[in-house]
Design an enzyme around this catalytic site. Structure first.
Site, PDB file in Angstrom:
ATOM      1  CB  CYS A   6      -0.950   0.049   1.196  1.00 42.05           C
ATOM      2  SG  CYS A   6      -2.180  -1.229   1.201  1.00 42.05           S
ATOM      3  CB  ALA A   7       3.845   2.392   0.797  1.00 38.69           C
TER       4      ALA A   7
END
Ligand SMILES: Cc1ncc(COP(=O)(O)O)c(C=O)c1O
Length: 381
Positions: free
Chosen positions: A338-339
């Protein structure tokens, strides 16, 4: 199962957390703060206890400045959307979790904000000087992570807060990977807001999160409705924490969180961090001689949490994670975590890498077992 995915959520929880949730569910699970019968009063006290305990851990000057949320993402959305106004300028980093970067990018693309993104230094931390330089006259907020969930490196949040304040901006810290893993004192660091899930380093169950807002700073609420207080009034109450809490809270989860915070206090944050760091170092050392395996983070040994990022030969991270699960019973997280911005910096976008994240309950043999399994996969066994 050897669970090495604690950066996503900690597991297992201390037995006292499960016992507190069970006791609450069996004996006290009335709607907290809504009724004057003894179950409702006790339920309200459990929620108040979790809040007071969290305030003490964070060094918050007043427990009412902590609002409980659904998770870290919810807390970040409440902070950003409750604080920022049309046309504001925000400084953030290039390596934020999507829960911070997506709301900002959404507002930016809608033409409602201007956003400047600062890249990390070579040691994978954020430079307060770079942040200060990125601030403009109209910068309203610096919104940055305390610890990246990909790099695992600790940022100096007090220095980042000084940089923001020098520029006349407020600071919001995403403390998702920091709470419970390092001593975070919101008053000493002069943070304006800190948002975090309570299901990672605080040992609470999923469905718990919190937002700290310093005294004197008032956010517009994201949700309005029933609070059990001032029911005669037609509009949502202004005082904290009700200002930011509407509807029935996750009292089962908060009862568990209170026990998780007790566990953390009794164990000591330092002990937790040292344990996670030493397991991470053990894994890195064991893998240093293994051909085809590269460790991509951990450039500053001291400022490191229990996260280890691995690339294994030419294999896709998902393939490695699937093999670790199926053949060895080891749980890790593959992909972009998620980054995506963090992976762009490391040069591992879009394929991502394997993230191993140790937790307090991992055993000494877990790093050894993981190293052996990764080595076998790298050697094509
Ligand atoms: C750095 C960081 N910020 C925010 C979040 C979002 O937390 P949650 O999944 O509880 O919404 C996470 C979760 O992994 C995280 O690691």
């Amino acid at each position: 199962m050897i669970y090495l995915d604690n950066a996503a959520t900690s597991w297992p929880k201390p037995p006292s957390v499960l016992a507190a949730m069970r006791e609450f569910a069996e004996d006290w699970a009335a709607n907290p703060g809504r009724a004057c019968h003894r179950m409702g009063i006790e339920a309200g006290q459990r929620v108040a206890r979790a809040r007071a305990s969290l305030a003490e851990l964070l060094g918050a000057p007043d427990a009412s400045r902590i609002a409980f949320t659904l998770n870290g993402t919810d807390a970040l959305n409440m902070a950003l959307k409750g604080f920022l106004n049309e046309g504001d300028h925000v400084v953030t980093s290039t390596f934020e979790h999507n829960s911070l970067s997506r709301p900002l990018t959404g507002l930016e693309r809608a033409g409602r904000l201007r956003v400047t993104r600062v890249a990390p230094r070579e040691d994978l931390t954020l430079s307060p000087e770079d942040v200060r330089r990125a601030c403009a006259r109209d910068t309203k907020l610096v919104a940055v992570t305390a610890v990246s969930n990909v790099f695992g490196a600790l940022n100096d949040v007090a220095a980042l807060a000084r940089a923001a304040h020098d520029a006349g901006a407020a600071i919001l810290v995403d403390a998702a990977q920091a709470v419970g893993a390092c001593e975070l004192d919101v008053a000493a660091a002069e943070l304006d807001m800190a948002a975090f899930p309570c299901h990672k380093g605080l040992f609470g169950p999923m469905g718990t999160g919190a937002l700290y807002v310093r005294p004197g700073l008032d956010l517009r609420p994201l949700r309005e409705g029933g609070t059990g207080s001032r029911s005669e009034e037609e509009t949502h109450p202004e005082e904290m924490p009700h200002r930011l809490e509407a509807g029935t809270p996750n009292a089962h989860g908060l009862a568990g969180l209170a026990a998780g915070l007790d566990f953390l206090r009794e164990t000591g944050i330092r002990r937790v961090r040292e344990r996670e760091q030493s397991l991470a170092r053990d894994l890195v050392e064991r893998l240093s001689e293994v051909r085809g395996v590269s460790v991509l983070n951990g450039r500053s040994r001291e400022a490191q949490t229990g996260i280890v990022l691995l690339r294994v030969g030419g294999l896709a991270s998902q393939e490695v994670a699937a093999l670790l699960d199926a053949r060895y019973g080891i749980a890790v997280r593959a992909g972009l975590h998620c980054a995506p911005g963090a992976h762009k910096f490391l040069g591992t976008f879009p394929e991502g890498v394997v993230r191993v994240s140790f937790g307090f309950f991992n055993e000494d043999g877990d790093a050894k077992a993981a190293a052996r399994a990764v080595a076998e996969i790298a050697e094509g066994v």
